[in-house]
Motif scaffolding. Sequence first.
Motif, PDB file in Angstrom:
ATOM      1  N   GLY A 190       0.851  -1.165   0.000  1.00  0.00           N
ATOM      2  CA  GLY A 190       0.000   0.000   0.000  1.00  0.00           C
ATOM      3  C   GLY A 190       0.897   1.227   0.000  1.00  0.00           C
ATOM      4  N   LEU A 191       1.558   1.456  -1.085  1.00  0.00           N
ATOM      5  CA  LEU A 191       2.517   2.559  -1.176  1.00  0.00           C
ATOM      6  C   LEU A 191       1.793   3.887  -1.254  1.00  0.00           C
ATOM      7  CD1 LEU A 191       4.786   0.976  -3.910  1.00  0.00           C
ATOM      8  CD2 LEU A 191       5.011   0.776  -1.452  1.00  0.00           C
ATOM      9  N   THR A 192       2.417   4.904  -0.710  1.00  0.00           N
ATOM     10  CA  THR A 192       1.832   6.232  -0.806  1.00  0.00           C
ATOM     11  C   THR A 192       2.534   7.018  -1.892  1.00  0.00           C
ATOM     12  OG1 THR A 192       3.348   7.201   0.789  1.00  0.00           O
ATOM     13  CG2 THR A 192       1.335   6.223   1.669  1.00  0.00           C
ATOM     14  N   LYS A 193       1.870   8.027  -2.402  1.00  0.00           N
ATOM     15  CA  LYS A 193       2.449   8.848  -3.457  1.00  0.00           C
ATOM     16  C   LYS A 193       3.635   9.661  -2.963  1.00  0.00           C
ATOM     17  CE  LYS A 193      -1.602   9.262  -6.355  1.00  0.00           C
ATOM     18  NZ  LYS A 193      -1.265   9.180  -7.737  1.00  0.00           N
ATOM     19  N   THR A 194       3.802   9.819  -1.656  1.00  0.00           N
ATOM     20  CA  THR A 194       4.906  10.612  -1.128  1.00  0.00           C
ATOM     21  C   THR A 194       6.121   9.758  -0.780  1.00  0.00           C
ATOM     22  OG1 THR A 194       3.974  10.444   1.091  1.00  0.00           O
ATOM     23  CG2 THR A 194       3.363  12.390  -0.220  1.00  0.00           C
ATOM     24  N   LYS A 222      11.131   6.234  -2.231  1.00  0.00           N
ATOM     25  CA  LYS A 222      11.823   5.147  -2.914  1.00  0.00           C
ATOM     26  C   LYS A 222      11.529   5.178  -4.405  1.00  0.00           C
ATOM     27  CE  LYS A 222      11.965   1.779   0.826  1.00  0.00           C
ATOM     28  NZ  LYS A 222      11.526   0.442   1.257  1.00  0.00           N
ATOM     29  N   LYS A 223      12.468   4.610  -5.175  1.00  0.00           N
ATOM     30  CA  LYS A 223      12.267   4.440  -6.608  1.00  0.00           C
ATOM     31  C   LYS A 223      11.719   3.036  -6.832  1.00  0.00           C
ATOM     32  CE  LYS A 223      16.075   7.402  -7.988  1.00  0.00           C
ATOM     33  NZ  LYS A 223      17.390   7.456  -8.641  1.00  0.00           N
ATOM     34  N   TYR A 224      10.545   2.977  -7.452  1.00  0.00           N
ATOM     35  CA  TYR A 224       9.904   1.699  -7.717  1.00  0.00           C
ATOM     36  C   TYR A 224      10.016   1.367  -9.199  1.00  0.00           C
ATOM     37  CZ  TYR A 224       8.125   2.018  -3.028  1.00  0.00           C
ATOM     38  OH  TYR A 224       8.048   2.108  -1.666  1.00  0.00           O
ATOM     39  N   GLY A 225      10.226   0.102  -9.460  1.00  0.00           N
ATOM     40  CA  GLY A 225      10.305  -0.369 -10.830  1.00  0.00           C
ATOM     41  C   GLY A 225       9.270  -1.450 -11.068  1.00  0.00           C
ATOM     42  N   LYS A 249      19.231  -2.760 -10.499  1.00  0.00           N
ATOM     43  CA  LYS A 249      20.271  -1.754 -10.277  1.00  0.00           C
ATOM     44  C   LYS A 249      19.724  -0.337 -10.354  1.00  0.00           C
ATOM     45  CE  LYS A 249      24.008  -4.610 -12.065  1.00  0.00           C
ATOM     46  NZ  LYS A 249      24.941  -4.840 -13.170  1.00  0.00           N
ATOM     47  N   LYS A 250      18.553  -0.170 -10.971  1.00  0.00           N
ATOM     48  CA  LYS A 250      18.031   1.166 -11.227  1.00  0.00           C
ATOM     49  C   LYS A 250      16.876   1.568 -10.311  1.00  0.00           C
ATOM     50  CE  LYS A 250      19.277   0.934 -16.112  1.00  0.00           C
ATOM     51  NZ  LYS A 250      19.997   2.174 -16.403  1.00  0.00           N
ATOM     52  N   CYS A 251      16.492   0.676  -9.375  1.00  0.00           N
ATOM     53  CA  CYS A 251      15.379   1.026  -8.494  1.00  0.00           C
ATOM     54  C   CYS A 251      15.603   0.440  -7.102  1.00  0.00           C
ATOM     55  CB  CYS A 251      14.056   0.545  -9.081  1.00  0.00           C
ATOM     56  SG  CYS A 251      13.912  -1.232  -9.308  1.00  0.00           S
ATOM     57  N   ASP A 252      14.813   0.929  -6.142  1.00  0.00           N
ATOM     58  CA  ASP A 252      14.898   0.416  -4.776  1.00  0.00           C
ATOM     59  C   ASP A 252      14.082  -0.861  -4.607  1.00  0.00           C
ATOM     60  OD1 ASP A 252      16.511   2.569  -3.746  1.00  0.00           O
ATOM     61  OD2 ASP A 252      14.727   3.830  -3.916  1.00  0.00           O
ATOM     62  N   VAL A 253      12.941  -0.919  -5.269  1.00  0.00           N
ATOM     63  CA  VAL A 253      12.068  -2.096  -5.217  1.00  0.00           C
ATOM     64  C   VAL A 253      11.570  -2.372  -6.628  1.00  0.00           C
ATOM     65  CG1 VAL A 253       9.963  -3.118  -4.247  1.00  0.00           C
ATOM     66  CG2 VAL A 253      11.294  -1.509  -2.870  1.00  0.00           C
ATOM     67  N   LEU A 254      11.708  -3.616  -7.050  1.00  0.00           N
ATOM     68  CA  LEU A 254      11.249  -4.020  -8.374  1.00  0.00           C
ATOM     69  C   LEU A 254      10.060  -4.960  -8.239  1.00  0.00           C
ATOM     70  CD1 LEU A 254      11.647  -4.079 -11.479  1.00  0.00           C
ATOM     71  CD2 LEU A 254      13.139  -6.077 -11.123  1.00  0.00           C
ATOM     72  N   TYR A 255       8.977  -4.615  -8.910  1.00  0.00           N
ATOM     73  CA  TYR A 255       7.789  -5.460  -8.990  1.00  0.00           C
ATOM     74  C   TYR A 255       7.813  -6.182 -10.325  1.00  0.00           C
ATOM     75  CZ  TYR A 255       6.033  -3.298  -4.835  1.00  0.00           C
ATOM     76  OH  TYR A 255       5.889  -2.897  -3.531  1.00  0.00           O
ATOM     77  N   ILE A 256       7.633  -7.490 -10.273  1.00  0.00           N
ATOM     78  CA  ILE A 256       7.630  -8.290 -11.495  1.00  0.00           C
ATOM     79  C   ILE A 256       6.239  -8.876 -11.684  1.00  0.00           C
ATOM     80  CG2 ILE A 256       8.559 -10.309 -12.677  1.00  0.00           C
ATOM     81  CD1 ILE A 256      11.189  -9.841 -11.283  1.00  0.00           C
ATOM     82  N   GLY A 257       5.604  -8.481 -12.781  1.00  0.00           N
ATOM     83  CA  GLY A 257       4.309  -9.039 -13.146  1.00  0.00           C
ATOM     84  C   GLY A 257       4.519 -10.298 -13.972  1.00  0.00           C
ATOM     85  N   ASP A 315       3.779   7.815  -7.630  1.00  0.00           N
ATOM     86  CA  ASP A 315       4.188   8.586  -8.805  1.00  0.00           C
ATOM     87  C   ASP A 315       5.635   8.291  -9.166  1.00  0.00           C
ATOM     88  OD1 ASP A 315       1.739   9.855  -9.069  1.00  0.00           O
ATOM     89  OD2 ASP A 315       2.308  11.496  -7.741  1.00  0.00           O
ATOM     90  N   ASN A 316       6.345   7.604  -8.289  1.00  0.00           N
ATOM     91  CA  ASN A 316       7.770   7.361  -8.466  1.00  0.00           C
ATOM     92  C   ASN A 316       8.003   5.962  -9.045  1.00  0.00           C
ATOM     93  OD1 ASN A 316      10.430   7.994  -8.417  1.00  0.00           O
ATOM     94  ND2 ASN A 316      10.672   7.891  -6.200  1.00  0.00           N
ATOM     95  N   LEU A 317       7.389   5.699 -10.202  1.00  0.00           N
ATOM     96  CA  LEU A 317       7.417   4.385 -10.820  1.00  0.00           C
ATOM     97  C   LEU A 317       8.040   4.462 -12.209  1.00  0.00           C
ATOM     98  CD1 LEU A 317       6.501   1.359 -10.867  1.00  0.00           C
ATOM     99  CD2 LEU A 317       4.365   2.167 -11.884  1.00  0.00           C
ATOM    100  N   THR A 318       8.922   3.525 -12.491  1.00  0.00           N
ATOM    101  CA  THR A 318       9.481   3.383 -13.832  1.00  0.00           C
ATOM    102  C   THR A 318       9.158   1.991 -14.332  1.00  0.00           C
ATOM    103  OG1 THR A 318      11.317   4.878 -13.343  1.00  0.00           O
ATOM    104  CG2 THR A 318      11.621   3.377 -15.203  1.00  0.00           C
ATOM    105  N   TYR A 319       8.653   1.913 -15.537  1.00  0.00           N
ATOM    106  CA  TYR A 319       8.421   0.616 -16.166  1.00  0.00           C
ATOM    107  C   TYR A 319       9.676   0.251 -16.949  1.00  0.00           C
ATOM    108  CZ  TYR A 319       6.582  -3.243 -18.817  1.00  0.00           C
ATOM    109  OH  TYR A 319       6.396  -4.490 -19.346  1.00  0.00           O
TER     110      TYR A 319
END
Length: 178
Positions: free
Chosen positions: A9-13, A16-19, A41-49, A114-118
Motif C-alpha cells: 500500500g505505497l503512498t504517493k509521497t 523510494k524508486k519503484y520499478g 540496479k536502477k530502483c529500490d524495489v522491483l515489482y515483477i508481473g 508517482d515514483n514508478l518506472t516501467y
Amino acid sequence: MGGREKSVGLTKTDSKKYGLLCGRFQPLHLGHIGLIQLALKKCDVLYIGIGSAQDHLIGDEKNPYSYKTRSSMISECFNNEIISGKLVYFPVIDINDPPNWVSHVIKSSGIVTDNLTYFAGSNYDAYLFQEAGIDVCLLDRSNTPYKSGTDLRHMIKQSNPEWQNYTSYKIWDIIRNS
C-alpha cells in the motif's frame, strides 16, 4: 501478490524508486534474468508481473508452466532480493485488451506511487506504458544471453539438452519436473 505474497500500500509521497517489469517467463531464461538484474540496479524495489497467470492456460504450447512454477523459478534465482524486499512478484491475468492492459497491470500490482518506472524489454511495452503517462526505461537487451521462450520450449519438449545453456542451473530441476 507474490514474492512472499506480500501486499503493498505505497503512498504517493514515498521517496523510494519503484520499478515494474512484466513477462510471461515461459520459462525464465538468462535473457530475463539479465533484464531483471539491470532493472534491480536502477530502483529500490522491483515489482515483477508474471503474465498469463490464469490456470486454464497451463499445458498449452505457449504456456506450459503454471504461475506457481514460474514464481518458483524467480524465487530460486532471486531469493536474496525477495527476502530483502527488493523484489516482489505478482500474477497478471490476461485480458487481451491492449488499451487497458497498463491499468490492469498497475491494479494487479497494488502499486500506488508517482515514483514508478516501467522497465521495458520491447518497444511495444514501452509505448503502452508511455501512453499511460508512466516513466519508461527501455532496457538494452544486446548484452544479455538470449534465446526466445518459443525456441526454449521447443528444445525442452524435444529433450534437447541445449536448453540448459540459456537457463540458470538453479531452475533446471523445476523445468525437468514440470
